[in-house]
Design an enzyme around this catalytic site. Structure first.
Site, PDB file in Angstrom:
ATOM      1  N   HIS A 112      49.993  16.553 -10.433  1.00  0.00           N
ATOM      2  CA  HIS A 112      50.736  17.760 -11.071  1.00  0.00           C
ATOM      3  C   HIS A 112      49.951  18.992 -10.972  1.00  0.00           C
ATOM      4  CE1 HIS A 112      54.107  15.898 -13.239  1.00  0.00           C
ATOM      5  NE2 HIS A 112      53.287  15.064 -13.611  1.00  0.00           N
ATOM      6  N   CYS A 171      57.641   9.506 -14.761  1.00  0.00           N
ATOM      7  CA  CYS A 171      57.032  10.924 -15.169  1.00  0.00           C
ATOM      8  C   CYS A 171      57.721  11.538 -16.431  1.00  0.00           C
ATOM      9  CB  CYS A 171      57.012  11.670 -14.011  1.00  0.00           C
ATOM     10  SG  CYS A 171      56.276  13.477 -14.483  1.00  0.00           S
ATOM     11  N   LEU A 172      57.062  12.135 -17.274  1.00  0.00           N
ATOM     12  CA  LEU A 172      57.834  12.765 -18.466  1.00  0.00           C
ATOM     13  C   LEU A 172      58.780  13.898 -17.895  1.00  0.00           C
ATOM     14  CD1 LEU A 172      55.014  12.328 -21.272  1.00  0.00           C
ATOM     15  CD2 LEU A 172      56.912  10.838 -20.831  1.00  0.00           C
ATOM     16  N   GLN A 216      53.156  20.685 -17.283  1.00  0.00           N
ATOM     17  CA  GLN A 216      54.226  20.047 -17.794  1.00  0.00           C
ATOM     18  C   GLN A 216      54.501  20.743 -19.283  1.00  0.00           C
ATOM     19  OE1 GLN A 216      52.698  15.741 -17.096  1.00  0.00           O
ATOM     20  NE2 GLN A 216      54.601  15.409 -17.149  1.00  0.00           N
ATOM     21  N   HIS A 259      48.223  10.593 -10.607  1.00  0.00           N
ATOM     22  CA  HIS A 259      49.637  11.206 -11.040  1.00  0.00           C
ATOM     23  C   HIS A 259      49.185  12.435 -11.654  1.00  0.00           C
ATOM     24  CE1 HIS A 259      53.624  10.680 -12.596  1.00  0.00           C
ATOM     25  NE2 HIS A 259      53.453  11.768 -13.436  1.00  0.00           N
ATOM     26  N   GLU A 260      48.319  12.480 -12.518  1.00  0.00           N
ATOM     27  CA  GLU A 260      48.257  13.897 -13.369  1.00  0.00           C
ATOM     28  C   GLU A 260      47.522  14.894 -12.565  1.00  0.00           C
ATOM     29  OE1 GLU A 260      49.950  14.022 -15.810  1.00  0.00           O
ATOM     30  OE2 GLU A 260      50.139  11.777 -16.108  1.00  0.00           O
ATOM     31  N   GLY A 313      50.088   9.840 -20.133  1.00  0.00           N
ATOM     32  CA  GLY A 313      49.393  10.959 -19.349  1.00  0.00           C
ATOM     33  C   GLY A 313      50.168  11.967 -19.336  1.00  0.00           C
TER      34      GLY A 313
END
Ligand code: NI
Length: 170
Positions: free
Chosen positions: A139, A93-94, A51, A135-136, A46
């Site tokens: 963000h 998370c990235l 990001q 989660h996204e 994702g």
């Protein structure tokens, strides 16, 4: 299509509320395509536009990481229609490299948004897909998964992340 740079904790774009997308033009389509490429290259399941340093309400999700084209989800202006149940599971998370923690989220969600053709999409999700979508969307609201943790745990992680950032700079 270039692979985009993923910003990490400490970048102010990650704590900003992202702007709704008013029309899906070429720039948005290109951004979405580049995000998919970036997500697959990491690899990740994702990614959200903030990001990649773009404060717009756009997310990409693909649990198959490029293996199954029908798993790819690209959503403009995604929002929750409903959420139910709770489940706790490990998450990363990235943009928060090297940290994995248990996060409690809704077990089932219904999310709606618009696809790149401008059509409304409604996605009913549970388990991992519900978690990634939640989660996204977080963000897009300037929220990271570590913001769901207890204040003590969060402050320990933030100290660790700050230390990592300083080590990188020096
Ligand atoms: Ni993330």
């Amino acid at each position: 299509m270039p692979v985009l740079q993923i910003v990490v904790y400490g970048d102010p774009v990650l704590t900003r509320k992202a702007e709704p997308i008013k029309n899906i033009n070429e720039e948005i389509v290109e951004l979405a395509q580049n995000m998919v490429k970036t997500m697959h290259s990491v690899p990740g399941i994702g990614l959200s536009a903030p990001q990649v340093k773009t404060s717009k309400r756009l997310i990409t999700v693909d649990l198959s990481v490029g293996e199954k084209s029908e798993d790819l989800i690209i959503l403009v202006n995604p929002e929750f229609v409903s959420q139910e149940g709770i489940v706790t599971s490990e998450e990363g998370c990235l943009s928060v490299p090297g940290i994995q923690e248990k996060v409690t989220r809704s077990a089932k969600v219904v999310v709606k948004g618009i696809d790149l053709e401008g059509k409304e999409k409604v996605i009913e999700a549970e388990d991992l897909l519900a978690r990634v979508l939640s989660h996204e969307i977080d963000h897009l609201n300037g929220k990271l998964f570590i913001d769901h943790l207890s204040p003590l745990k969060r402050s320990l992680i933030k100290k660790k992340l700050k230390r990592q950032l300083e080590e990188k700079k020096s």
